[in-house]
Design an enzyme around this catalytic site. Structure first.
Site, PDB file in Angstrom:
ATOM      1  N   GLU A  86       7.212 -12.067 -14.755  1.00  0.00           N
ATOM      2  CA  GLU A  86       6.446 -11.168 -13.886  1.00  0.00           C
ATOM      3  C   GLU A  86       5.587 -10.170 -14.644  1.00  0.00           C
ATOM      4  O   GLU A  86       4.569  -9.732 -14.131  1.00  0.00           O
ATOM      5  CB  GLU A  86       7.357 -10.445 -12.885  1.00  0.00           C
ATOM      6  CG  GLU A  86       8.250  -9.399 -13.462  1.00  0.00           C
ATOM      7  CD  GLU A  86       9.070  -8.678 -12.400  1.00  0.00           C
ATOM      8  OE1 GLU A  86       8.589  -8.503 -11.280  1.00  0.00           O
ATOM      9  OE2 GLU A  86      10.203  -8.280 -12.724  1.00  0.00           O
ATOM     10  N   GLU A 113      17.587 -13.430 -14.072  1.00  0.00           N
ATOM     11  CA  GLU A 113      16.942 -12.123 -14.127  1.00  0.00           C
ATOM     12  C   GLU A 113      16.092 -11.985 -15.399  1.00  0.00           C
ATOM     13  O   GLU A 113      14.991 -11.433 -15.360  1.00  0.00           O
ATOM     14  CB  GLU A 113      18.023 -11.022 -14.039  1.00  0.00           C
ATOM     15  CG  GLU A 113      17.547  -9.593 -14.152  1.00  0.00           C
ATOM     16  CD  GLU A 113      16.506  -9.188 -13.102  1.00  0.00           C
ATOM     17  OE1 GLU A 113      16.257  -9.935 -12.146  1.00  0.00           O
ATOM     18  OE2 GLU A 113      15.922  -8.107 -13.278  1.00  0.00           O
ATOM     19  N   TRP A 126      -2.858  -2.577  -1.754  1.00  0.00           N
ATOM     20  CA  TRP A 126      -2.488  -3.948  -2.131  1.00  0.00           C
ATOM     21  C   TRP A 126      -3.085  -4.795  -1.023  1.00  0.00           C
ATOM     22  O   TRP A 126      -2.595  -4.781   0.113  1.00  0.00           O
ATOM     23  CB  TRP A 126      -0.966  -4.060  -2.184  1.00  0.00           C
ATOM     24  CG  TRP A 126      -0.455  -5.350  -2.720  1.00  0.00           C
ATOM     25  CD1 TRP A 126      -0.200  -5.648  -4.036  1.00  0.00           C
ATOM     26  CD2 TRP A 126      -0.079  -6.519  -1.971  1.00  0.00           C
ATOM     27  NE1 TRP A 126       0.292  -6.928  -4.144  1.00  0.00           N
ATOM     28  CE2 TRP A 126       0.371  -7.482  -2.899  1.00  0.00           C
ATOM     29  CE3 TRP A 126      -0.104  -6.849  -0.619  1.00  0.00           C
ATOM     30  CZ2 TRP A 126       0.814  -8.738  -2.508  1.00  0.00           C
ATOM     31  CZ3 TRP A 126       0.329  -8.112  -0.231  1.00  0.00           C
ATOM     32  CH2 TRP A 126       0.788  -9.037  -1.170  1.00  0.00           C
ATOM     33  N   LYS A 158      12.080 -11.234 -15.352  1.00  0.00           N
ATOM     34  CA  LYS A 158      11.443 -10.106 -16.055  1.00  0.00           C
ATOM     35  C   LYS A 158      10.288 -10.621 -16.907  1.00  0.00           C
ATOM     36  O   LYS A 158       9.194 -10.068 -16.892  1.00  0.00           O
ATOM     37  CB  LYS A 158      12.433  -9.374 -16.966  1.00  0.00           C
ATOM     38  CG  LYS A 158      13.440  -8.484 -16.329  1.00  0.00           C
ATOM     39  CD  LYS A 158      12.904  -7.294 -15.589  1.00  0.00           C
ATOM     40  CE  LYS A 158      12.573  -7.631 -14.183  1.00  0.00           C
ATOM     41  NZ  LYS A 158      13.435  -7.327 -13.128  1.00  0.00           N
ATOM     42  N   ASN A 192      -0.926   1.524   5.944  1.00  0.00           N
ATOM     43  CA  ASN A 192      -0.096   0.546   5.238  1.00  0.00           C
ATOM     44  C   ASN A 192       0.503  -0.353   6.302  1.00  0.00           C
ATOM     45  O   ASN A 192       1.117   0.148   7.236  1.00  0.00           O
ATOM     46  CB  ASN A 192       0.991   1.296   4.451  1.00  0.00           C
ATOM     47  CG  ASN A 192       2.101   0.386   3.961  1.00  0.00           C
ATOM     48  OD1 ASN A 192       1.876  -0.791   3.720  1.00  0.00           O
ATOM     49  ND2 ASN A 192       3.286   0.940   3.815  1.00  0.00           N
ATOM     50  N   GLY A 193       0.297  -1.675   6.170  1.00  0.00           N
ATOM     51  CA  GLY A 193       0.840  -2.596   7.157  1.00  0.00           C
ATOM     52  C   GLY A 193      -0.227  -3.597   7.556  1.00  0.00           C
ATOM     53  O   GLY A 193      -1.236  -3.763   6.862  1.00  0.00           O
ATOM     54  N   ARG A 234       3.246   0.535  -5.353  1.00  0.00           N
ATOM     55  CA  ARG A 234       3.128  -0.161  -4.063  1.00  0.00           C
ATOM     56  C   ARG A 234       1.856  -1.015  -3.971  1.00  0.00           C
ATOM     57  O   ARG A 234       1.668  -1.739  -3.000  1.00  0.00           O
ATOM     58  CB  ARG A 234       3.125   0.851  -2.914  1.00  0.00           C
ATOM     59  CG  ARG A 234       4.352   1.731  -2.877  1.00  0.00           C
ATOM     60  CD  ARG A 234       4.283   2.699  -1.724  1.00  0.00           C
ATOM     61  NE  ARG A 234       4.407   2.007  -0.472  1.00  0.00           N
ATOM     62  CZ  ARG A 234       5.561   1.694   0.107  1.00  0.00           C
ATOM     63  NH1 ARG A 234       6.684   2.038  -0.469  1.00  0.00           N
ATOM     64  NH2 ARG A 234       5.589   1.054   1.243  1.00  0.00           N
ATOM     65  N   HIS A 286      20.011 -32.533 -16.086  1.00  0.00           N
ATOM     66  CA  HIS A 286      19.660 -33.170 -14.812  1.00  0.00           C
ATOM     67  C   HIS A 286      18.177 -33.021 -14.493  1.00  0.00           C
ATOM     68  O   HIS A 286      17.791 -33.087 -13.335  1.00  0.00           O
ATOM     69  CB  HIS A 286      20.537 -32.586 -13.690  1.00  0.00           C
ATOM     70  CG  HIS A 286      21.999 -32.788 -13.960  1.00  0.00           C
ATOM     71  ND1 HIS A 286      22.610 -34.004 -13.852  1.00  0.00           N
ATOM     72  CD2 HIS A 286      22.950 -31.928 -14.392  1.00  0.00           C
ATOM     73  CE1 HIS A 286      23.895 -33.888 -14.188  1.00  0.00           C
ATOM     74  NE2 HIS A 286      24.116 -32.635 -14.525  1.00  0.00           N
ATOM     75  N   CYS A 289       0.809  -1.218   0.000  1.00  0.00           N
ATOM     76  CA  CYS A 289       0.000   0.000   0.000  1.00  0.00           C
ATOM     77  C   CYS A 289       0.845   1.273   0.000  1.00  0.00           C
ATOM     78  O   CYS A 289       1.952   1.292   0.518  1.00  0.00           O
ATOM     79  CB  CYS A 289      -0.940   0.073   1.199  1.00  0.00           C
ATOM     80  SG  CYS A 289      -1.988  -1.357   1.373  1.00  0.00           S
ATOM     81  N   LYS A 302       5.806  -3.174  -5.959  1.00  0.00           N
ATOM     82  CA  LYS A 302       7.247  -2.986  -6.069  1.00  0.00           C
ATOM     83  C   LYS A 302       7.962  -3.124  -4.738  1.00  0.00           C
ATOM     84  O   LYS A 302       9.047  -3.662  -4.657  1.00  0.00           O
ATOM     85  CB  LYS A 302       7.520  -1.613  -6.667  1.00  0.00           C
ATOM     86  CG  LYS A 302       8.976  -1.422  -7.042  1.00  0.00           C
ATOM     87  CD  LYS A 302       9.140  -0.220  -7.919  1.00  0.00           C
ATOM     88  CE  LYS A 302      10.556  -0.102  -8.402  1.00  0.00           C
ATOM     89  NZ  LYS A 302      10.946  -1.196  -9.315  1.00  0.00           N
TER      90      LYS A 302
HETATM   91  C1  F6R Z   1      11.451  -7.729  -9.883  1.00  0.00           C
HETATM   92  C2  F6R Z   1      11.392  -6.897  -8.702  1.00  0.00           C
HETATM   93  C3  F6R Z   1      11.398  -7.561  -7.371  1.00  0.00           C
HETATM   94  C4  F6R Z   1      12.326  -6.801  -6.412  1.00  0.00           C
HETATM   95  C5  F6R Z   1      12.246  -7.404  -5.011  1.00  0.00           C
HETATM   96  C6  F6R Z   1      13.228  -6.735  -4.069  1.00  0.00           C
HETATM   97  O1  F6R Z   1      11.456  -6.975 -11.051  1.00  0.00           O
HETATM   98  O2  F6R Z   1      11.331  -5.703  -8.784  1.00  0.00           O
HETATM   99  O3  F6R Z   1      11.791  -8.899  -7.473  1.00  0.00           O
HETATM  100  O4  F6R Z   1      13.620  -6.877  -6.919  1.00  0.00           O
HETATM  101  O5  F6R Z   1      10.950  -7.264  -4.507  1.00  0.00           O
HETATM  102  O6  F6R Z   1      12.972  -5.380  -3.940  1.00  0.00           O
HETATM  103  P1  F6R Z   1      14.031  -4.391  -3.309  1.00  0.00           P
HETATM  104  O7  F6R Z   1      15.209  -4.354  -4.223  1.00  0.00           O
HETATM  105  O8  F6R Z   1      13.333  -3.086  -3.209  1.00  0.00           O
HETATM  106  O9  F6R Z   1      14.412  -4.951  -1.976  1.00  0.00           O
END
Ligand code: F6R
Length: 611
Positions: free
Chosen positions: A491, A484, A75, A488, A101-102, A28, A507, A2, A606
């Site tokens: 997600e 990575e 969220w 990408k 938020n929380g 968020r 394997h 949130c 995020k």
């Molecule tokens: C993927 C992504 C997430 C963040 C993860 C850690 O694109 O953005 O996997 O990398 O939630 O977030 P931070 O770096 O803010 O701790």
């Protein structure tokens, strides 16, 4: 997760500033949104399921009149995604409105007790108990800030809270375990979950600490710590300045923030490298003193930041001869804490600096006497404030949920740091020097190839979106790139994607390969690894799958499609930065082709501030 925002203005309307702030906080969470404005006729609340744009379309929020207000983007944790569960929540008489938020752990007991005292609660959320507790404080004659202080002394769990009260110009806020910063402006003051949400109003901020409450009036901001029975002790704290600007957090001419942030990478990496010049000496000192005293370096990070930590671990071993460890932050307590000792160094990497799993890991480590070196992007974030030493990445605000420019900035910072450490230790021979010399070229290398990589990703995207699964093969340092690249794609496009070490294929995963599972192979530059990867590509193609190769110029591999992403001669250790760029673009183009919103992938936020 949130997002929270609030503003108290001397003159003018709060709503447009809140809406602007909420748009910057949507990373968020974005399942519902709402605002409460204190106007002439009390508190007006509008809220509902959907994005901030939906809210604006449904209710014309920006037209609400009043100089004080709060806003929220949700969220969902407690209670489904419904209009009623959207924030703000109000008390029985609709005089108090609260955003939160929380997670309030003891909300069920509090709710039962409130209902026993005659309160009527309307939603399924944990949040709704808060306005009713504030209402009780106000009824007993307390001022809003005192009523909030008393309310939070009854809460268990984590929270950032902002509340407004009918007929009052102030916002009252509280924090424990969820981020909240106060913004100091001209003609008004703000609060928000992060500084980026206030940049259109001010770049001066004061971080609120856990266990504190604050009163934000149009004229000033006052902070107190709260004792166990709601007693308040004043705190003095000077504002800080962030060198981010509002335009850095705007979409500009791009269709999505993610595309803008991919294209921004050359300048973001350049800024990171100049930040590295400022901060890395102290970080290198900390690493050296750890190693000298026999301590270990242990990375803790989540998601994309974890992938950056793998590059860091590789480079520390390869260039500086230091055997580090790296753990996904949510596993840190079980895998790392049992053998962590005083004198070890936890190297925490987090774009937001607010990821709950990372904070839990570093706090547990500090209790054992370990020190914490943090790499963060968001100024004033919790991790930055709690760490012994901080490396600010300087990538600028990242709004798209998928991390792009902050990943390449993290990798650039780690490369700079490890090369410098190796040189200070007199290890790594010419290699460390060569890498230090090449590093400033990386922004230019990325810039020169961005358009071409994008053109190719548009050409190859058809192969990706016409299948349900894509596998990514990496080796050596680019194992991290394969993980990575897969993250990408999955997600933001919702296509199943997995990254593997090329050698692991036989394997197990090879059983999944067919003409319906295209693969992306990251071609190493070193001849031994290149040959092994070519072998892996042949095995995949023998089962009918098509292969897209990411490679440096001159690298030869039998594949249907290729991204020439780096010049010949670029040291292997530096390839993770240019090699991830086409994979970010491929994921972006896949999401767009499938009609998904790459900036707001379903179910994700995020900044993951819950565990
Ligand atoms: C993927 C992504 C997430 C963040 C993860 C850690 O694109 O953005 O996997 O990398 O939630 O977030 P931070 O770096 O803010 O701790």
């Amino acid at each position: 997760m949130c997002g929270i925002v609030g503003i108290a203005l001397e003159m003018g309307e709060a709503a447009p500033i809140l809406v602007e702030g909420l748009k910057r906080l949507e990373y968020r969470g974005y399942d519902s949104a709402g605002v409460a404005i204190v106007g002439e006729r009390g508190v007006s609340v509008v809220k509902g399921v959907g994005t901030v744009d939906d809210l604006e379309r449904r209710f014309g929020v920006s037209a609400l009149s009043g100089g004080t207000g709060i806003g929220h983007t949700r969220w969902a944790t407690h209670g489904g995604v419904t209009d009623v569960n959207a924030h703000p929540h109000t008390d029985c008489s609709d005089r108090v409105a609260v955003v939160h938020n929380g997670v309030i752990d003891n909300f069920a007991e509090l709710r039962r007790a409130l209902e026993g005292r005659g309160h009527v609660l309307r939603s399924d959320t944990d949040t709704e108990v808060i306005p009713h507790l504030v209402e009780e404080g106000l009824s007993s004659g307390l001022a809003p800030i005192q009523a909030l202080a008393r309310a939070v002394s009854m809460l268990e769990g984590s929270y950032a809270i902002a509340a407004v009260v009918s007929g009052r110009r102030e916002i009252v806020v509280a924090r424990r375990g969820s981020p909240l910063v106060l913004g100091i402006g001209e003609g008004g003051n703000m609060c928000a979950s992060d500084v980026a949400a206030m940049l259109h109003f001010t770049n001066r901020y004061i971080p609120l600490e856990d266990g504190e409450v604050a009163e934000i009036t149009p004229e000033r901001v006052r902070i107190w710590t709260v004792g166990p029975r709601g007693e308040m002790t004043p705190v003095e704290r000077e504002p800080r300045e962030v060198d981010w600007t509002a335009s850095m957090a705007d979409k500009g001419p791009y269709d999505h923030f993610m595309l803008k942030e991919i294209y921004e990478q050359p300048s973001a990496i350049e800024r990171t490298l100049s930040q590295a010049e400022v901060y890395s000496d102290r970080a290198v000192d900390l690493l050296l003193s750890t190693i000298d005293s026999g301590g270990r370096v242990v990375f803790a990070a989540a998601g994309t930041s974890y992938h950056a930590s793998l590059v860091g671990k590789y480079l520390l071993a390869r260039l500086a001869g230091i055997q580090a460890e790296s753990y996904v932050a949510s596993e840190f307590e079980d895998w790392a804490i049992p053998h962590l000792r005083e004198g070890d160094l936890v190297f925490a990497i987090s774009q937001s600096g607010e990821t709950a799993d990372v904070l839990i890991a570093t706090r547990a480590a500090r209790k054992l006497g370990a020190r914490v070196l943090a790499m963060v992007n968001v100024p004033g974030s919790t991790l930055a404030r709690e760490a012994d030493e901080v490396l600010y990445m300087g990538a600028g605000p990242e709004v798209g949920v998928a991390a792009t420019k902050t990943y390449t900035s993290q990798v650039a910072m780690l490369t700079h740091l490890t090369a410098r450490l190796a040189l200070r230790l007199g290890r790594g021979g010419n290699r460390a020097g060569e890498i230090a010399d090449w590093l400033p070229e990386i922004p230019k290398i990325v810039e020169a190839r961005l358009e071409e990589m994008d053109r190719l990703s548009k050409r190859y995207v058809g192969e990706v979106v016409s299948h349900h699964s894509v596998f990514f093969l990496g080796r050596g340092v680019n194992l991290a790139t394969s993980l990575e690249g897969a993250l990408k794609l999955k997600e933001i496009s919702y296509i199943h994607a997995e990254g593997f070490p090329g050698g692991e294929y036989k394997h197990g995963p090879l059983a999944l390969i067919s003409r319906d599972t295209p693969a992306v192979a990251i071609l190493p530059r070193e001849e031994r690894l290149r040959r092994l990867m070519v072998g892996n590509i042949m095995e995949v193609r023998a089962r009918g799958a098509k292969v897209i190769v990411v490679k440096a110029d001159g690298g030869e591999a039998p594949a249907e499609m290729e991204f020439p992403a780096a010049p010949e001669g670029l040291p292997e250790e530096l390839t993770p930065i240019p090699f991830i760029v086409p994979l970010q673009l491929l994921a972006y183009r896949a999401a767009v082709a499938l009609g998904r919103d790459p900036d707001k992938p379903r179910n994700l936020a995020k900044s993951v501030t819950v565990i």
